[in-house]
Design an enzyme around this catalytic site. Structure first.
Site, mmCIF file in Angstrom:
data_model
loop_
_atom_site.group_PDB
_atom_site.id
_atom_site.type_symbol
_atom_site.label_atom_id
_atom_site.label_comp_id
_atom_site.label_asym_id
_atom_site.label_seq_id
_atom_site.Cartn_x
_atom_site.Cartn_y
_atom_site.Cartn_z
ATOM 1 N N SER A 79 -75.861 28.878 91.065
ATOM 2 C CA SER A 79 -75.340 28.317 92.118
ATOM 3 C C SER A 79 -74.276 29.672 93.058
ATOM 4 O O SER A 79 -74.032 30.555 92.106
ATOM 5 C CB SER A 79 -74.408 27.211 91.886
ATOM 6 O OG SER A 79 -73.301 27.818 91.111
ATOM 7 N N ASP A 80 -74.335 29.387 94.269
ATOM 8 C CA ASP A 80 -73.144 30.409 94.801
ATOM 9 C C ASP A 80 -71.752 29.870 94.337
ATOM 10 O O ASP A 80 -71.744 28.887 93.708
ATOM 11 C CB ASP A 80 -73.030 30.215 96.356
ATOM 12 C CG ASP A 80 -72.518 31.356 97.026
ATOM 13 O OD1 ASP A 80 -71.699 32.199 96.440
ATOM 14 O OD2 ASP A 80 -72.913 31.600 98.222
ATOM 15 N N TRP A 81 -70.934 30.697 94.524
ATOM 16 C CA TRP A 81 -69.602 30.519 93.509
ATOM 17 C C TRP A 81 -68.861 29.161 94.172
ATOM 18 O O TRP A 81 -68.552 29.308 95.248
ATOM 19 C CB TRP A 81 -68.792 31.691 93.628
ATOM 20 C CG TRP A 81 -69.120 32.840 92.476
ATOM 21 C CD1 TRP A 81 -67.998 33.471 91.537
ATOM 22 C CD2 TRP A 81 -70.354 33.038 91.894
ATOM 23 N NE1 TRP A 81 -68.614 34.175 90.814
ATOM 24 C CE2 TRP A 81 -69.878 34.086 90.848
ATOM 25 C CE3 TRP A 81 -71.532 32.991 92.090
ATOM 26 C CZ2 TRP A 81 -71.021 34.661 90.157
ATOM 27 C CZ3 TRP A 81 -72.548 33.375 91.401
ATOM 28 C CH2 TRP A 81 -72.258 34.370 90.408
#
Length: 847
Positions: free
Chosen positions: A235-237
């Protein structure tokens, strides 16, 4: 899928190790592995020989896995510059250098490249992306990933998919039809998975068609099934918002950790039967496979050998060469290259003349190992001439962060007091995690929980547990200015801030934003400043407090200073005077991370008005004026026809000054060709709005983005896609079909004959565009079908075969739900850019 390692024996060894390790893990351990251990790494499981896998931001340098990012690294030209080279071998070399840098910092995965498309020039993160064209983006991305993974470091193409702008990226949904989704936005991802065999992919913040990408079935099909991706989807952060929907989807790793929506909640969901243990096992297999490939599993060698960092001179030479290769000579009346022997006085003017090269803002922003300014590079290259400089016009209007030479640690730092640096104290106003903060920042009752020193006014944290929760950060230092007079000084920070100067409270203001999320770090600058009288060389005591209004252990603040400026009219008059005295003038203008940044889109395509006015006035004073533009994405140049030459260097990296001197003096040729269209006026841009409507961003233009949209609108830009001049002339002689030739492995191609008709050796990028006027399906008027580069001496005639890329011939058949190729004749237009097509041919294509 192969990893690129030698033979199938390695693949078998990896899979055997993965399958041997998996049964040794209980359910709790497997679930724990699927959330990061901290901001930059995964959990280790020593019992199975698994160490942490460390990731780092990229893509124009490897920041490293530290929480403060104070360490330096090699600063490369921006990704737009790399794409502008149209040179896959060079980009592969850059990928290899990034891998070496990663290993130097203990990093296993570089979070890049960014391969979203430049759908609109106002996109705030376009400096970090490659191009508006899917074919060019895909080929450059493959070269980048191959370079990284050839030395055992994983690439992570991002952000899958349609994260093509920044406004409300956390919440927006993209409404896009199937053909443009497949043919434009997914195509670079498909190519890096199928051809470069990327070991990881990052899921985007946004949603597509009503489903968040961290929960989207697009991760399963086409990514993991049709394309055969066997790596990790990360995932993106802070992008993951759910437990069961994301757990059921094909996302594998939630970052950052250790907190998040998985962990104990996902474990409970598995035990309740809401998420299958088979799904968990598949995610863990992928994580173990990635670990094995990067050398993080004991007993399994890395997919490729680890490289040793080459000598600094070799690193510098590559960065310098890449900067020249990606720089684009937009216009030239013959002044360039300058004849060094005829120069007595050279005026070097503008806000970028003697400052380190710019970067875009956000997670990719880094501290260079060193930085060669344009003036320094020119002085080194031309030791025998007089340089005319105007310090006043080199002061960029607006705020600049305080550099290390301007700060001294305060008395509270103890024995270190007086040394360069800034003291940061983390204060807890109301118990663990910040508790219930008081209404004011002025009191002294807050308890100090930790302290640290930082080198300069760029105060960034990524994953520092010391600032997790809602604390107050106190910043203290002694600031020394090089000039006397009225300064503006303070903090760039969103929300509640207080500032003291010499013990006196001068500012207390600000409210936290209503919406709290990771983009609070990259939001619009918010300056809390006061006017302070300073004497050159005499320090003032500075202290500021900022209330951190969100829980994530990340922040980005800047201690800022604006020095006294000479009145603009006086500064302009002095620049005009110097210009008149010079044999030639170099004016350096551009954007910074204030205009181009992750987390927000651009408000304007214009440069600062003072820069445009400087160019106009200087060009009127001396017609031998060269304008050097440093920007990560398109800017308007209303003066472009009034100057002798315009050279675009993008954000050029740490060798900026040396590379610039090489190009201006003809030691190297600016080799770049535009990977995106540059407009003459904002109102001409076909796609300008990136503002969602009630949470939806509608891609109503379909297949027609970038130059395709410009062609459909029948509007001429300032500089078209593919444009770039170089220092010689090229005559295109003829072209013919080369289908079935040995150079093309039987695929369609055109053979082009051309001549270097200038007086210097040079490199040309021969571009082939396809057309299908009688097509039974909707198509752009023209689209990029292939390209190839050639080098030739002056007067030399040369032949080059340009393969027509098979990816450019296919289209998505929405009825069949699959790729199809329309058989028959495709027209091929060949030339120097989409706006300078000189030859025509045809290729015959079978279905």
């Amino acid at each position: 899928m192969s990893t690129g390692a030698p033979g199938t024996d390695y693949e078998a060894a990896v899979e055997a190790a993965v399958e041997a390790a998996l049964p040794k893990l209980d359910l709790e351990t497997k679930v724990r592995l699927l959330t990061g251990a901290d901001f930059w790494s995964t959990y280790a499981v020593p019992e199975i020989g698994l160490r942490q896998v460390v990731v780092s931001d990229g893509p124009a340098g490897v920041k490293g896995g530290s929480v403060g990012h104070d360490e330096t690294t090699t600063s490369l030209p921006s990704p737009t510059a790399l794409a502008a080279s149209w040179d896959e071998q060079l980009v592969r070399e850059i990928g290899e250098l990034l891998a070496v840098e990663a290993r130097r910092k203990g990093v296993d995965v570089v979070l890049g490249p960014t391969i979203n498309l430049q759908r609109s020039p106002v996109g705030g993160r376009h400096f970090e992306q490659f191009s508006e064209d899917p074919l060019l983006t895909g080929r450059i991305a493959c070269a980048y990933v191959r370079g990284l993974q050839s030395l055992g470091v994983a690439g992570c193409p991002k952000h899958y998919v349609c994260n093509d702008s920044e406004t409300d990226r956390q919440n927006l949904n993209v409404d896009v039809a199937e053909r443009p989704l497949r043919e434009l936005y997914m195509a670079p991802f498909e190519r890096t998975v199928r051809e470069a065999e990327a070991w990881s992919v990052m899921a985007a913040y946004n949603g597509v068609r009503g489903m968040r990408m961290t929960e989207s079935d697009l991760q399963t099909n086409p990514l993991k099934t049709t394309w055969g991706f066997d790596g990790v989807v990360v995932s993106d952060w802070y992008a993951t918002k759910s437990t069961v929907p994301a757990g059921r989807a094909a996302m594998d790793l939630v970052m950052p950790g250790p907190n998040g929506p998985w962990g104990a909640k996902l474990l409970a969901a598995v035990r309740a039967g809401d998420v299958s243990e088979a799904a968990i096992d598949d995610k863990v297999r992928r994580l173990l496979r990635l670990a094995a490939r990067v050398g993080a599993m004991q007993g399994v060698p890395a997919a490729t050998p680890m490289a040793i960092r080459p000598p600094q001179a070799e690193v510098s030479a590559l960065v310098r060469r890449a900067s020249s290769a990606g720089s684009v000579l937009l216009s030239n009346d013959g002044l360039l290259p300058l004849e060094a022997g005829k120069l007595r006085r050279l005026a070097v003017l503008g806000p970028n003349a003697d400052v380190p090269p710019g970067q875009g803002g956000g997670s990719s922003n880094l501290r260079p190992d060193y930085a060669v300014t344009p003036l320094a590079g020119l002085r080194a290259a031309l030791p025998g001439i007089e340089f005319l400089v105007n310090p006043a016009d080199r002061v960029r209007p607006g705020w600049q962060f305080v550099v290390d030479a301007e700060v001294q640690l305060p008395a509270e730092a103890g024995a270190a007091a007086g040394k360069p640096g800034i003291l940061v104290r983390v204060l807890d106003e109301g118990g663990a995690g910040g508790g219930a903060p008081t209404a004011t920042l002025i009191g002294d009752t807050a308890r100090e929980t930790s302290r640290q020193t930082r080198p300069d006014g760029r105060l960034g944290w990524g994953g520092d547990p010391a600032i997790a929760g809602r604390h107050v950060l106190e910043i203290s230092t002694r600031i020394v200015s090089s000039v006397s007079g009225k300064h503006m000084i303070g903090l760039d920070a969103r929300g509640h801030t207080a500032v003291w100067v010499n013990g006196q409270l001068v500012v207390e203001e600000g409210e936290p934003p209503i919406a709290v999320g990771i983009d609070a770090i990259w939001g619009e600058p918010e300056y809390h400043v006061a006017e302070v009288e300073m004497t050159a060389g005499q320090p003032i005591e500075f202290r500021a407090r900022w209330r951190k209004f969100y829980d994530q252990p990340a922040a980005f603040l800047q201690l800022v200073l604006e020095k006294p400026n000479v009145a603009p009219a006086v500064a302009l008059a002095e620049s005009e005077r110097l210009a008149r005295q010079a044999d030639a003038v170099i004016v350096l203008v551009g954007t910074t991370d204030k205009e181009e940044s992750e987390g927000r889109d651009r408000e304007s395509l214009a440069l600062q008005p003072s820069q445009d006015e400087l160019v106009r006035r200087v060009a009127a004073a001396n017609p031998r004026t060269v304008v050097v533009v440093s920007a990560g994405s398109p800017v308007l140049m209303p003066w472009r026809n009034d100057v002798a030459a315009v050279l675009l260097t993008w954000f050029p990296g740490q060798e900026a000054g040396n590379a610039l001197a090489d190009m201006l003096l003809g030691r190297t040729e600016p080799g770049g060709r535009l990977p995106t269209t540059w407009p003459a006026a904002a109102e001409d841009v076909p796609i300008l709005d990136t503002q969602p409507d009630k949470g939806w961003l509608h891609y109503t233009e379909g297949l027609h983005i970038g130059y395709r949209a410009w062609l459909r609108a029948e509007t001429a830009p300032a500089f078209p896609f593919g444009h770039g001049l170089g220092y010689t002339e090229w005559t295109y002689i003829d072209a013919e079909s080369a289908v079935g030739g040995p150079e093309t492995d039987g695929s369609p191609a055109v053979r082009v004959r051309l001549r270097n008709s200038g007086s210097r050796p040079g490199r040309e990028v021969v571009q082939a565009y396809l057309a299908r006027p009688e097509s039974e399906i909707e198509r752009p008027l023209l689209w990029l079908g292939g390209f190839a580069s050639v080098e030739a001496a002056a007067g030399q005639e040369i032949e080059v075969v340009v393969p027509i890329d098979r990816w450019a011939l296919r289209h998505w058949d929405e009825t069949a739900g699959d790729w199809a190729v329309e058989p028959g004749r495709f027209e091929v237009r060949i030339g120097r850019s989409i706006g300078d097509l000189r030859l025509a041919s045809v290729v015959e294509v079978e279905s």
